[in-house]
Design an enzyme around this catalytic site. Sequence first.
Site, PDB file in Angstrom:
ATOM      1  N   GLN A 289       3.884  -7.535  -0.108  1.00 35.38           N
ATOM      2  CA  GLN A 289       5.222  -7.070  -0.455  1.00 35.38           C
ATOM      3  C   GLN A 289       6.478  -7.972  -0.465  1.00 35.38           C
ATOM      4  OE1 GLN A 289       6.216  -3.855  -1.106  1.00 35.38           O
ATOM      5  NE2 GLN A 289       4.220  -2.868  -0.730  1.00 35.38           N
ATOM      6  N   TYR A 322      -5.800   1.385  -2.105  1.00 33.94           N
ATOM      7  CA  TYR A 322      -4.992   0.201  -2.908  1.00 33.94           C
ATOM      8  C   TYR A 322      -4.656  -0.910  -1.665  1.00 33.94           C
ATOM      9  CZ  TYR A 322      -4.733   3.900  -6.418  1.00 33.94           C
ATOM     10  OH  TYR A 322      -4.829   4.841  -7.460  1.00 33.94           O
ATOM     11  N   GLU A 346      -9.972  -1.798  -1.886  1.00 37.08           N
ATOM     12  CA  GLU A 346      -9.250  -2.477  -2.924  1.00 37.08           C
ATOM     13  C   GLU A 346     -10.252  -2.789  -3.998  1.00 37.08           C
ATOM     14  OE1 GLU A 346      -6.772  -4.863  -5.032  1.00 37.08           O
ATOM     15  OE2 GLU A 346      -5.879  -3.608  -3.479  1.00 37.08           O
ATOM     16  N   ASP A 389      -1.011   2.905  -1.624  1.00 35.13           N
ATOM     17  CA  ASP A 389       0.107   2.230  -2.121  1.00 35.13           C
ATOM     18  C   ASP A 389      -0.306   1.760  -3.430  1.00 35.13           C
ATOM     19  OD1 ASP A 389       2.136   0.660  -2.575  1.00 35.13           O
ATOM     20  OD2 ASP A 389       1.748  -0.779  -1.061  1.00 35.13           O
ATOM     21  N   CYS A 416       6.428   2.206  -5.685  1.00 40.93           N
ATOM     22  CA  CYS A 416       7.430   1.416  -5.773  1.00 40.93           C
ATOM     23  C   CYS A 416       8.284   2.059  -7.393  1.00 40.93           C
ATOM     24  CB  CYS A 416       7.066  -0.066  -6.106  1.00 40.93           C
ATOM     25  SG  CYS A 416       5.667  -0.179  -7.443  1.00 40.93           S
TER      26      CYS A 416
END
Length: 470
Positions: A289, A322, A346, A389, A416
Amino acid sequence: MSESTSTPGLIVTVGPIAHGGHCVARHEGRVIFVRHAIPGEIVEIALTEHDADAKFWRADVTRVLEASADRVQHFWPEADALRAASRQSIPVGGAEFGHVSRPRQRALKTAVVREQLQRLGGLSAEILDELFSDGVQDVDSSGTLEQANGLGWRTRVGFAVTPSGKVGMHSHRSHTIIPIEEMPLALPAVNDLRLWEHDFTGIERVEVAAPANGSGVLVLVAPAAGLSEKAAGAAVKRVARSLAGCQTPPSVARWNFESGAIEVQSGRGWVRETTADHEFRVTGDGFWQIHRNAPKILTDAALGALLEGGYLNDGAHVADLYAGAGLFSAPLADAVGPQGSVLSVEAAPGTSRDARKNLHSAAQVEIVQSRVEQVMGGERRGLSAVVLDPPRAGAGKSVVRSLVAQRPSAIVYVSCDPASLARDVKYFANAGWQVDRITAFDLYPHTHHVETVVRLTKVTPSKKTDLGRS
């Protein structure tokens, strides 16, 4: 696309904000997406994309005739459309809300999140009034004066390089690179490198990772396409020698931005990120992030949403999808304890390797390097809850379908991008799930981006009407 052609002199009244950092205006029946404006203003614009057969045009503001009370002096000359127009240039991208007061920025982002969730997600205005009454929340009010002004927050910054070897940034939807001599949104450690004083001839892209904990900066340099191996190697070594002269020399690595492969030139090829309770290794351009406060804010929001509903407790079985280097997996492992389990998924090989290193002492965590839909599309895993995410493009229909088939009690979605979030919310709604919690954070000040965290649960028969359109 007709790139950055100038057609000044068109006067428009600016309409509502739209997703993507622009406002909607109309001229002779034509929709124009206008950047660097504020709803209600009357402005002169220069068309930047105006093909005759296009459904809509794009434009930048060049002069303000009637300004909003929320218009402020842009903090960054290179990103200021008005100053760019005065020098017959174009602004760099990445700070498209810098002319708007901070409170109004959050109000605009709140309007976008609401509009996307209502129009694309199918949530009613009444439900949004109930769940999203706080709107987009400020995350910088307790920082320094610079941070309170929305500056000095980026821990990751990417730069392009001009043909003459100067670092710069692209203008919006343009291949034009504009040299810069500061990056006000970045942490001081990035600006302290003074990259604009170095020669990057032979380099195409520069990525900088500067952890907020001050543990050391990593600079990744990608040689320009078409260079011979000898020339590319020489360019990277020259940059490494130059950066070694910085007051605090960074680590430097050669980077293939297509494969993600790195070759360390000096220092190390990874950075050390930390939260209150955990330490993370993040290799190369691995995802982390970018706002200095984002790790705490988002983990608190995601885990808080599960704890609040009683979906996360000792012995629970959860999935982190993710998962990156393990930002959510680590606190989830703490929450479920040794009797519970965390499935951490992932797809990126390098980032998955980081997760294995970061979580090696947590026996209850299973690290899987794979695409989410491949893992979730298999047998039932008895999950209590899921945190996901996804990248900006969102999860998509196949992932939503696979998650619903797992039948968890709750899903927390960290997003996002309001548009892809809203689209996926609609997929969940079609499968009988509802949004029952929404929080959003201004983790990208002076840009149109916003981070949203929603909780989804299975619709009960008495609440099926809650998802109706207004």
